[in-house]
Design an enzyme around this catalytic site. Structure first.
Site, PDB file in Angstrom:
ATOM      1  N   GLY A   1       0.807  -1.223   0.000  1.00  0.00           N
ATOM      2  CA  GLY A   1       0.000   0.000   0.000  1.00  0.00           C
ATOM      3  C   GLY A   1       0.843   1.277   0.000  1.00  0.00           C
ATOM      4  O   GLY A   1       2.042   1.265   0.262  1.00  0.00           O
TER       5      GLY A   1
ATOM      6  N   LEU B   1      -5.661   8.546  -4.763  1.00  0.00           N
ATOM      7  CA  LEU B   1      -4.308   8.356  -5.280  1.00  0.00           C
ATOM      8  C   LEU B   1      -4.298   7.889  -6.724  1.00  0.00           C
ATOM      9  O   LEU B   1      -3.312   8.095  -7.434  1.00  0.00           O
ATOM     10  CB  LEU B   1      -3.562   7.339  -4.406  1.00  0.00           C
ATOM     11  CG  LEU B   1      -3.417   7.756  -2.945  1.00  0.00           C
ATOM     12  CD1 LEU B   1      -2.673   6.695  -2.154  1.00  0.00           C
ATOM     13  CD2 LEU B   1      -2.696   9.092  -2.835  1.00  0.00           C
ATOM     14  N   VAL B   2      -5.394   7.266  -7.176  1.00  0.00           N
ATOM     15  CA  VAL B   2      -5.447   6.775  -8.558  1.00  0.00           C
ATOM     16  C   VAL B   2      -5.240   7.940  -9.530  1.00  0.00           C
ATOM     17  O   VAL B   2      -4.493   7.833 -10.509  1.00  0.00           O
ATOM     18  CB  VAL B   2      -6.785   6.048  -8.810  1.00  0.00           C
ATOM     19  CG1 VAL B   2      -6.989   5.779 -10.287  1.00  0.00           C
ATOM     20  CG2 VAL B   2      -6.826   4.748  -8.012  1.00  0.00           C
TER      21      VAL B   2
ATOM     22  N   HIS C   1      -6.871  10.147   6.926  1.00  0.00           N
ATOM     23  CA  HIS C   1      -6.776   9.896   5.481  1.00  0.00           C
ATOM     24  C   HIS C   1      -8.103  10.049   4.759  1.00  0.00           C
ATOM     25  O   HIS C   1      -8.159   9.965   3.541  1.00  0.00           O
ATOM     26  CB  HIS C   1      -6.236   8.481   5.232  1.00  0.00           C
ATOM     27  CG  HIS C   1      -4.787   8.346   5.584  1.00  0.00           C
ATOM     28  ND1 HIS C   1      -3.777   8.428   4.659  1.00  0.00           N
ATOM     29  CD2 HIS C   1      -4.174   8.170   6.778  1.00  0.00           C
ATOM     30  CE1 HIS C   1      -2.603   8.292   5.258  1.00  0.00           C
ATOM     31  NE2 HIS C   1      -2.820   8.127   6.551  1.00  0.00           N
TER      32      HIS C   1
ATOM     33  N   ASP D   1      -5.311   7.583  10.913  1.00  0.00           N
ATOM     34  CA  ASP D   1      -6.630   7.327  10.356  1.00  0.00           C
ATOM     35  C   ASP D   1      -7.765   7.027  11.321  1.00  0.00           C
ATOM     36  O   ASP D   1      -7.594   6.872  12.518  1.00  0.00           O
ATOM     37  CB  ASP D   1      -6.539   6.250   9.283  1.00  0.00           C
ATOM     38  CG  ASP D   1      -7.302   6.687   8.037  1.00  0.00           C
ATOM     39  OD1 ASP D   1      -7.873   7.779   8.053  1.00  0.00           O
ATOM     40  OD2 ASP D   1      -7.330   5.929   7.061  1.00  0.00           O
TER      41      ASP D   1
ATOM     42  N   GLU E   1      -1.567   8.643  -9.608  1.00  0.00           N
ATOM     43  CA  GLU E   1      -0.784   7.579 -10.249  1.00  0.00           C
ATOM     44  C   GLU E   1      -0.953   7.636 -11.770  1.00  0.00           C
ATOM     45  O   GLU E   1       0.003   7.419 -12.523  1.00  0.00           O
ATOM     46  CB  GLU E   1      -1.227   6.216  -9.703  1.00  0.00           C
ATOM     47  CG  GLU E   1      -0.861   6.040  -8.230  1.00  0.00           C
ATOM     48  CD  GLU E   1      -1.601   4.903  -7.529  1.00  0.00           C
ATOM     49  OE1 GLU E   1      -1.431   4.754  -6.307  1.00  0.00           O
ATOM     50  OE2 GLU E   1      -2.364   4.172  -8.199  1.00  0.00           O
TER      51      GLU E   1
ATOM     52  N   ASP F   1     -14.162  11.522  -1.504  1.00  0.00           N
ATOM     53  CA  ASP F   1     -12.907  10.791  -1.364  1.00  0.00           C
ATOM     54  C   ASP F   1     -11.921  11.687  -0.618  1.00  0.00           C
ATOM     55  O   ASP F   1     -11.792  12.869  -0.963  1.00  0.00           O
ATOM     56  CB  ASP F   1     -12.347  10.464  -2.759  1.00  0.00           C
ATOM     57  CG  ASP F   1     -11.558   9.164  -2.789  1.00  0.00           C
ATOM     58  OD1 ASP F   1     -11.007   8.789  -1.738  1.00  0.00           O
ATOM     59  OD2 ASP F   1     -11.498   8.535  -3.858  1.00  0.00           O
TER      60      ASP F   1
HETATM   61  C1  GDG Z   1      -7.764   6.143   1.455  1.00  0.00           C
HETATM   62  C2  GDG Z   1      -8.703   7.312   1.171  1.00  0.00           C
HETATM   63  C3  GDG Z   1      -6.781   8.576   0.220  1.00  0.00           C
HETATM   64  C4  GDG Z   1      -6.325  -0.122  -6.767  1.00  0.00           C
HETATM   65  N1  GDG Z   1      -6.563  -1.163  -7.547  1.00  0.00           N
HETATM   66  C5  GDG Z   1      -5.416  -1.851  -7.681  1.00  0.00           C
HETATM   67  C6  GDG Z   1      -4.443  -1.184  -6.965  1.00  0.00           C
HETATM   68  N2  GDG Z   1      -5.033  -0.107  -6.381  1.00  0.00           N
HETATM   69  C7  GDG Z   1      -4.357   0.880  -5.546  1.00  0.00           C
HETATM   70  C8  GDG Z   1      -4.197   2.180  -6.282  1.00  0.00           C
HETATM   71  C9  GDG Z   1      -4.076   3.187  -5.149  1.00  0.00           C
HETATM   72  C10 GDG Z   1      -4.901   2.548  -4.034  1.00  0.00           C
HETATM   73  O1  GDG Z   1      -5.141   1.190  -4.403  1.00  0.00           O
HETATM   74  C11 GDG Z   1      -6.250   3.242  -3.843  1.00  0.00           C
HETATM   75  O2  GDG Z   1      -6.036   4.460  -3.205  1.00  0.00           O
HETATM   76  P1  GDG Z   1      -7.116   5.615  -3.123  1.00  0.00           P
HETATM   77  O3  GDG Z   1      -6.478   6.858  -2.668  1.00  0.00           O
HETATM   78  O4  GDG Z   1      -7.739   5.762  -4.483  1.00  0.00           O
HETATM   79  O5  GDG Z   1      -8.292   5.124  -2.147  1.00  0.00           O
HETATM   80  P2  GDG Z   1      -8.461   4.404  -0.671  1.00  0.00           P
HETATM   81  O6  GDG Z   1      -7.985   3.019  -0.689  1.00  0.00           O
HETATM   82  O7  GDG Z   1      -9.910   4.570  -0.373  1.00  0.00           O
HETATM   83  O8  GDG Z   1      -7.556   5.246   0.357  1.00  0.00           O
HETATM   84  C12 GDG Z   1      -8.198   8.084  -0.022  1.00  0.00           C
HETATM   85  C13 GDG Z   1      -5.883   7.441   0.668  1.00  0.00           C
HETATM   86  O9  GDG Z   1      -6.453   6.744   1.770  1.00  0.00           O
HETATM   87  C14 GDG Z   1      -4.492   7.949   1.064  1.00  0.00           C
HETATM   88  O10 GDG Z   1      -4.539   8.868   2.106  1.00  0.00           O
HETATM   89  O11 GDG Z   1      -6.270   9.112  -0.991  1.00  0.00           O
HETATM   90  O12 GDG Z   1      -9.045   9.180  -0.269  1.00  0.00           O
HETATM   91  O13 GDG Z   1     -10.028   6.846   0.943  1.00  0.00           O
HETATM   92  O14 GDG Z   1      -2.761   3.305  -4.726  1.00  0.00           O
HETATM   93  O15 GDG Z   1      -3.062   2.090  -7.103  1.00  0.00           O
HETATM   94  N3  GDG Z   1      -3.168  -1.606  -6.895  1.00  0.00           N
HETATM   95  C15 GDG Z   1      -2.847  -2.745  -7.590  1.00  0.00           C
HETATM   96  N4  GDG Z   1      -3.771  -3.451  -8.259  1.00  0.00           N
HETATM   97  C16 GDG Z   1      -5.043  -3.050  -8.353  1.00  0.00           C
HETATM   98  O16 GDG Z   1      -5.862  -3.707  -8.995  1.00  0.00           O
HETATM   99  N5  GDG Z   1      -1.588  -3.176  -7.542  1.00  0.00           N
END
Ligand code: GDG
Length: 719
Positions: free
Chosen positions: A36, A370-371, A165, A141, A374, A366
């Site tokens: 993560g 991070l998507v 977060h 968090d 990325e 949200d």
């Molecule tokens: C919380 C907050 C905040 C997703 N699918 C795959 C994969 N991922 C990775 C992405 C990204 C992560 O998962 C998702 O991060 P997000 O930021 O979009 O969302 P949350 O998990 O809800 O995170 C959010 C974050 O904390 C940080 O503070 O931004 O708002 O809700 O890194 O790349 N990774 C792989 N395969 C997948 O199919 N390897």
């Protein structure tokens, strides 16, 4: 735990999950490193500065099993949870209460006392484990918002920082939580509280001001609770930009997809707006038939929290939508929506990011997302377009994205169309700006910035300024006469070793005299001390004195003694004798006329608990009410009369039953007994709680200490 505050002290990370996932096979314990964002963010500093990571390993450990070796760069310390705790603390309070509520979806939130109890218990355990470790504590968090409070109880001198977060909701949503004040008090025990964006920080400050009566400075990002000041700020998280950039470059050899690829990547969660996104895509195909046969939406939904009903329902809804839309538009050679319900390896994800013409990041809410970042880091070639929901924290800074409201299906459909037909020059100029910002604001910059602030926080607020007092009480004072009620110990004079040593400072005496000299201010001192005692200490003739929590009141035009007092006088003398007999060195009895106090502040500390328990039992047996105070127990006659009654009595006696037509009361006090007065004056005047209460206060505002009270008196005398 050390209280070292340099930037290079060890780091103590406390998060729900550990950076390793524990599994078990025929060969025994197996540790898999988690991938993560948080792990890649924090491991570099842990390697550099050393320290500990405290968290839940996700599985049960057997006796003697450890998660790190002495030679490892940092320690990994597990907090174990029972199955019931996982159900109530994690799936329950964290994910079924706080998660929906903090994402402003209160209808989805469940509020169960047993979930809260488990949350509190587990947070306490995390704090107890962390308290045995060294370093600057960095709590992460929404699962651990009570940890700062419990850690502070165990380690008063600890340096504690907290990062949230997910969004922090507006006051109107937050206060639906039956444990709203407990959560806030959990957080304000930290020295620094960080959020992704300014709105969340401001929401938090609103809640602290309105629910804890805290003073806040919105510009400086400070909140003052009692005598502590907490820094509150925005620290937008970033990603490991070079990592994503390099991975995307390494994918150069792959075939570019023929179709115009629109990509969605999310955990399967109702906050991510996946059904709305699918409908917007359907609308695109309705409105712009030229994209049929050309464009493909590839939606990756990583399974998440799939034991929870709401997530199962969402999965079904998405399955059905995908089936329906594909059924409507698909041709033998083209399927409009490809849907993968699984996680894919990082390299494959990078290839998709790189190849996508459009990234569709449209959460309903949200914390950051991070998507979006990325995707931007992966645009190393012919640049694609980012479509981003205005309701993601990321939209605060990523202004060059095409911003949409995810609820507006037509608007989102038009945005996809625009992105698909956007010329290269526009795509490039938007992407250059986005990439420059994300490269600079990488996750490394985030970690360093946050830790720098954590090391320097702990500043004191300036004494309340005239502007601040004007805003609170200015207009009221211009129209009405002021009845100023002041507690004595802890309010006008700092708490001293012995009651006889608690004297007024020259400055407080002077400010009090100047207030008393004004025609439009009447002062009353309301104290737990005996009336004569407090009168002697203050010594101003024009002031009303209410002693024994208001059982006796004297002053210009008032002479009052509660009718039932005489009845208790003899019994009180007998109780005093009995308590005297139990005094050991350092304990003494202070007769206060209508009540008495048993003090044990200077007795041997190991005896405190026993002395308090004995005195409480004896007071109760004698028919009096015990009330615990600072290293003391008070005995009060069981008369239903408190400082609240006393204040109303003074107001009626001085100004008549319609006093509120011409007079406004202000009351300042530091003690639990002052809460009775705060309650009766609610809405009728202004009340101030001095110092830092353990429990919540009914006062309108807090003042840090006696100096802040002096600031108030000085303002009242000068204005
Ligand atoms: C919380 C907050 C905040 C997703 N699918 C795959 C994969 N991922 C990775 C992405 C990204 C992560 O998962 C998702 O991060 P997000 O930021 O979009 O969302 P949350 O998990 O809800 O995170 C959010 C974050 O904390 C940080 O503070 O931004 O708002 O809700 O890194 O790349 N990774 C792989 N395969 C997948 O199919 N390897």
């Amino acid at each position: 735990m050390t209280s070292d505050t340099t930037t290079e002290s060890p780091i103590l990370v406390i998060s729900n999950r550990l950076p390793v996932t524990v599994g078990r096979s025929a060969r025994g314990l197996e540790l898999r490193r988690s991938t993560g964002g948080l792990v890649s963010a924090l491991e570099p500093v842990l390697h550099r500065r050393g320290g500990t990571w405290v968290g839940w390993p996700g599985a049960k450990l057997r006796d003697g099993e450890v998660l790190s070796q002495p030679s490892d760069p940092y320690r990994i310390v597990p907090v174990e949870l029972s199955d019931g705790e996982v159900a109530r603390y994690y799936h329950g309070f964290s994910n079924a209460t706080l998660w929906p509520l903090f994402h402003s979806m209160p209808d989805r939130a469940r509020f169960e006392r047993s979930d809260w109890d488990a949350y509190e218990r587990v947070n306490e355990r995390f704090a107890a484990v962390a308290a045995a470790e060294d370093g600057l504590a960095w709590v992460h968090d929404y699962q651990l918002m009570r940890v700062p409070h419990h850690l502070r109880r165990l380690r008063a001198e600890a340096r504690i920082a907290f990062f949230c977060h997910i969004p922090f909701p507006p006051y109107d949503v937050f206060r639906l939580l039956p444990w709203d004040r407990e959560i806030l008090r959990g957080l304000v025990a930290a020295d620094l509280i960080g959020f992704h964006v300014r709105d969340y920080a401001q929401n938090f400050l609103d809640c602290a001001e309105r629910l804890l009566a805290a003073r806040v400075d919105r510009e400086a990002g400070l909140v003052e609770v009692g005598d502590r000041t907490i820094a509150v700020g925005e620290f937008p998280i970033g990603i490991d930009f070079p990592l994503y950039e390099q991975r995307a470059m390494a994918m150069q050899g792959r075939d570019r997809r023929r179709e115009q690829l629109v990509l969605g990547v999310d955990r399967l969660d109702y906050t991510k707006g996946i059904p709305q996104r699918l409908r917007a895509f359907e609308r695109l195909l309705d409105l712009h038939a030229e994209h049929r046969g050309q464009v493909v939406l590839l939606q990756i939904a990583v399974p998440s929290r799939d034991q929870v009903r709401a997530y199962q329902d969402l999965k079904r809804e998405i399955d059905e939508l995908v089936g329906r839309i594909n059924g409507r538009f698909a041709t033998p050679g083209w399927t409009p929506i490809q849907y993968l319900y699984r996680s894919i390896p990082p390299d494959d994800l990078s290839a998709l990011y790189r190849d996508a013409r459009v990234a569709l990041v449209t959460p309903l809410r949200d914390g950051m997302n991070l998507v979006a970042k990325e995707f931007v880091a992966s645009q190393v070639d012919d640049p694609g377009v980012l479509i981003l929901s205005r309701l993601a924290g990321a939209a605060e800074t990523m202004r060059e994205a095409v911003l949409v409201n995810p609820m507006d299906l037509d608007g989102t459909a038009e945005a996809i169309h625009r992105a698909l037909v956007m010329d290269e020059a526009e795509r490039r100029s938007r992407m250059v700006a986005l990439r420059r910002r994300e490269r600079r604001n990488s996750v490394e910059a985030w970690t360093n910035g946050f830790l720098r602030r954590a090391a320097s926080s702990g500043e004191r607020l300036l004494p309340a300024s005239d502007t601040e007092f004007d805003a609170w009480i200015g207009s009221m004072l211009r129209k009405y006469r002021l009845a100023l009620f002041l507690d004595y110990d802890g309010t006008l004079s700092p708490i001293a070793e012995h009651p006889s040593l608690a004297l007024l400072s020259a400055e407080v005496r002077d400010a009090l005299e100047r207030c008393a000299a004004r025609d439009d201010i009447d002062i009353a001192i309301v104290s737990g001390r005996a009336l004569e005692d407090v009168r002697k200490l203050v010594g101003l003739d024009e002031v009303v004195y209410a002693g024994n929590h208001g059982l006796e009141i004297q002053g210009p035009g008032i002479r009052f003694e509660h009718d039932d007092l005489a009845h208790y006088a003899d019994r009180l003398d007998r109780l005093a004798d009995e308590l005297e007999q139990h005094c050991i060195p350092g304990a003494w009895v202070e007769p206060k006329g209508a009540s008495l106090t048993f003090h044990y502040r200077e007795a041997d500390e190991t005896q405190h608990e026993r002395l308090a328990a004995n005195a409480t039992a004896m007071i109760r047996a004698a028919g009096f009410q015990p009330r615990s105070a600072l290293a003391a127990v008070e005995a009060r006659p069981p008369i239903g009369w408190d400082k609240g009654h006393a204040v109303l009595h003074v107001l009626r006696a001085r100004y008549g039953p319609s006093w509120s037509e011409s007079v406004r009361p202000i009351y300042a006090g530091d003690d639990e007994t002052d809460e009775d007065a705060f309650r009766v004056l609610a809405g009728l005047g202004r009340t101030f709680r001095v110092g830092s209460p353990d429990r919540s206060t009914a006062a309108d505002r807090q003042l840090a200490d006696v100096d802040a009270v002096l600031g108030l008196l000085d303002y009242l005398a000068r204005r």
